[in-house]
Motif scaffolding. Structure first.
Motif, PDB file in Angstrom:
ATOM      1  N   ARG A 195      44.321  44.147  46.043  1.00 28.27           N
ATOM      2  CA  ARG A 195      44.067  45.143  46.049  1.00 28.27           C
ATOM      3  C   ARG A 195      42.481  45.479  45.164  1.00 28.27           C
ATOM      4  O   ARG A 195      40.621  45.113  45.730  1.00 28.27           O
ATOM      5  N   THR A 198      40.290  41.733  46.249  1.00 28.16           N
ATOM      6  CA  THR A 198      39.500  42.481  47.080  1.00 28.16           C
ATOM      7  C   THR A 198      38.091  42.959  46.864  1.00 28.16           C
ATOM      8  O   THR A 198      37.042  42.339  46.528  1.00 28.16           O
ATOM      9  N   GLU A 199      38.171  43.964  45.755  1.00 23.73           N
ATOM     10  CA  GLU A 199      37.184  45.073  45.378  1.00 23.73           C
ATOM     11  C   GLU A 199      36.415  44.544  44.448  1.00 23.73           C
ATOM     12  O   GLU A 199      35.440  44.254  44.470  1.00 23.73           O
ATOM     13  N   LEU A 202      34.093  41.744  46.589  1.00 29.10           N
ATOM     14  CA  LEU A 202      33.436  42.102  47.271  1.00 29.10           C
ATOM     15  C   LEU A 202      31.849  42.369  46.346  1.00 29.10           C
ATOM     16  O   LEU A 202      30.774  42.352  46.680  1.00 29.10           O
ATOM     17  N   HIS A 203      32.501  43.267  45.572  1.00 33.83           N
ATOM     18  CA  HIS A 203      31.645  43.565  44.626  1.00 33.83           C
ATOM     19  C   HIS A 203      30.553  42.609  43.901  1.00 33.83           C
ATOM     20  O   HIS A 203      29.502  43.102  44.057  1.00 33.83           O
ATOM     21  N   ILE A 205      30.313  40.157  44.949  1.00 29.47           N
ATOM     22  CA  ILE A 205      29.308  39.653  46.702  1.00 29.47           C
ATOM     23  C   ILE A 205      28.364  39.762  46.832  1.00 29.47           C
ATOM     24  O   ILE A 205      26.966  39.339  46.841  1.00 29.47           O
ATOM     25  N   ARG A 206      28.193  41.057  46.899  1.00 27.36           N
ATOM     26  CA  ARG A 206      27.035  42.383  47.026  1.00 27.36           C
ATOM     27  C   ARG A 206      26.488  41.878  45.703  1.00 27.36           C
ATOM     28  O   ARG A 206      24.370  41.957  45.695  1.00 27.36           O
ATOM     29  N   ALA A 237      37.453  40.770  55.126  1.00 27.93           N
ATOM     30  CA  ALA A 237      36.366  42.015  54.777  1.00 27.93           C
ATOM     31  C   ALA A 237      35.100  40.555  53.981  1.00 27.93           C
ATOM     32  O   ALA A 237      34.137  41.376  53.854  1.00 27.93           O
TER      33      ALA A 237
ATOM     34  N   ALA B  86      34.176  47.288  54.078  1.00 29.73           N
ATOM     35  CA  ALA B  86      34.671  46.491  54.712  1.00 29.73           C
ATOM     36  C   ALA B  86      35.749  46.756  54.318  1.00 29.73           C
ATOM     37  O   ALA B  86      37.031  46.612  55.403  1.00 29.73           O
ATOM     38  N   ILE B  87      36.560  46.994  52.916  1.00 31.18           N
ATOM     39  CA  ILE B  87      38.620  46.974  52.901  1.00 31.18           C
ATOM     40  C   ILE B  87      38.869  48.249  53.851  1.00 31.18           C
ATOM     41  O   ILE B  87      39.757  47.291  54.721  1.00 31.18           O
ATOM     42  N   VAL B  90      39.244  46.360  57.648  1.00 31.26           N
ATOM     43  CA  VAL B  90      40.561  44.876  57.206  1.00 31.26           C
ATOM     44  C   VAL B  90      41.417  45.775  57.406  1.00 31.26           C
ATOM     45  O   VAL B  90      42.551  45.641  58.316  1.00 31.26           O
ATOM     46  N   LEU B 103      25.193  39.327  54.139  1.00 34.44           N
ATOM     47  CA  LEU B 103      24.903  40.580  53.195  1.00 34.44           C
ATOM     48  C   LEU B 103      23.847  41.640  53.417  1.00 34.44           C
ATOM     49  O   LEU B 103      24.080  42.210  52.980  1.00 34.44           O
TER      50      LEU B 103
END
Lengths: 297, 124
Positions: A195, A198-199, A202-203, A205-206, A237, B86-87, B90, B103
């Motif tokens: 978890r 993933t978080e 994703l951050h 990625i942004r 995600a 997003a989390i 899913v 994005l």
């Protein structure tokens, strides 16, 4: 001597006063025989091959310091200084691989050496010997426990710190070039870590406006259904965030496991190794490799 | 109004700034359908950056908008999904297939440019 005994004991009980006086006599004995007792102790530590990671000079100076602290603790009845010293010592010797067994062994050896010297000194007077031992034993045991516990606590503290730093270090998201991220996963992937991972991804990625992410799982030894699902969620995600994910480094064993588990990974783009993954990523991003350029020209 | 629609070149940008009700979705779909025809738009960008939650209703709505727009000759790209959203999506097994997501609006532009011109341009 009388007055000292009363202040040290700080108690009105006659037995305590006698005890305190005996303790003072005991401390005097230990002080005056400091050198010979330390040497005997060091000799026994060496012959039992404890502290084998340290040189004999180091052992001698450390043990002399422990001895002094030990006698001080006997005298004052307060183990705080000794505790602080034991912590400090543990901090120095733990990274060198000294084990709990060794530390406990050393402390017990000191207790034995001192007790033996008391036997020798008072062997003529059985009753006095008994009294001296009555005063000595509880104090010595308390000290032995304190030192051992300090060592174990220090060790646990080190382990805790390491666990925390592993947690922090375990998921680095690296930018290889503009809009291309790499996420190398190493070790065991449990739910909590997945978890967190993933978080973070994703951050990243942004913030990096990533277009492609290469997730490298070369460092993951085994994979099961749960882990595969985590991986799947991460990929999904990321796609929702607008980044495509390429998974690389699936070992032959992992690939077989996934097939055996009937995990449907057709949604995930996989490439054999990290190098291939990066090449694929550059293709996705529309770069052309230098090799392709020269072949064209 | 919880949706702002603006035009940029051949594309329409619909910014969803707060949660959508059932009737608002229908209204949005109708309005986008109209304007796609009027402006001969070839792409729709739906910015959901203002949404804290995308549940199955919103996902279905977005999908229905995309399918409608495709019939009207425009492709749809969803942008601005927050990491937390997003989390959650899913975890609840929601996806936006067959809609693509990007994005941000810049990204959506280059994606739409690629599709409409048929040739991949790098960057935008």
């Amino acid at each position: 001597m009388e007055t000292q005994a009363t202040t040290a004991a700080q108690s009105s009980g006659a037995g305590d006063e006698v005890n305190a006086q005996l303790l003072i006599e005991l401390v005097g004995h230990l002080r005056s025989n400091r050198r010979s007792l330390t040497e005997e102790w060091v000799g026994r530590v060496n012959s039992e091959q404890l502290l084998s990671v340290m040189t004999s000079e180091e052992i001698f100076s450390e043990l002399t310091a422990v001895y002094d602290n030990y006698v001080d603790a006997l005298e004052t009845g307060s183990v705080e200084t000794l505790q602080a010293y034991a912590r400090d010592l543990s901090e120095r010797i733990i990274p060198r691989g000294v084990e709990t067994r060794e530390v406990v062994g050393i402390v017990l050896l000191l207790r034995d050496v001192l007790a033996r010297s008391l036997f020798v000194k008072y062997e003529r007077d059985g009753q006095l010997l008994n009294q001296i031992l009555d005063a000595y034993e509880p104090a010595a045991n308390r000290i032995a426990v304190t030192v051992s516990v300090s060592f174990v606590e220090e060790r646990e503290r080190v382990i805790r710190e390491q666990q925390e730093s592993i947690q922090e270090l375990s998921t680095p998201v690296l930018q290889v070039r503009e809009r291309l991220l790499i996420l190398p996963i190493i070790g065991v992937l449990d739910s909590q870590r997945a978890r967190q991972l993933t978080e973070q991804l994703l951050h990243a990625i942004r913030t990096n406006r990533a277009k492609v992410v290469v997730v490298d799982i070369t460092g993951v030894a085994t994979i099961d259904l749960t882990v595969a699902n985590h991986l799947f969620h991460t990929v999904e995600a990321s796609r929702l965030m607008g980044a495509s994910v390429i998974v690389t480094g699936l070992s032959s064993k992992i690939a077989q496991t996934l097939v055996d588990l009937d995990v449907d990974l057709s949604m995930i783009r996989t490439v054999g190794d990290l190098q291939g993954g990066l090449e694929e990523a550059e293709r996705v991003m529309g770069y052309r490799s230098a090799g392709a350029d020269s072949a064209d020209g | 109004m919880s949706v702002l629609i603006s035009r940029q070149g051949d594309y329409l940008i619909a910014s969803v700034v707060s949660d959508l009700s059932d009737s608002q979705v229908v209204a949005l779909r109708a309005e986008l359908g109209e304007r796609v025809g009027d402006l001969r738009a070839t792409g729709i960008i739906v910015d959901v950056g203002g949404l804290d939650v995308i549940d199955s209703f919103v996902a279905r709505s977005l999908r229905s908008i995309a399918l409608t727009m495709r019939l009207r000759g425009a492709e749809t790209v969803v942008v601005g999904i927050q990491p937390e959203v997003a989390i959650a999506m899913v975890q609840f097994d929601l996806d936006l297939d067959p809609i693509h997501s990007a994005l941000d609006i810049d990204e959506a532009f280059s994606l739409l440019d690629q599709w409409t011109e048929g040739t991949p341009e790098d960057g935008r």
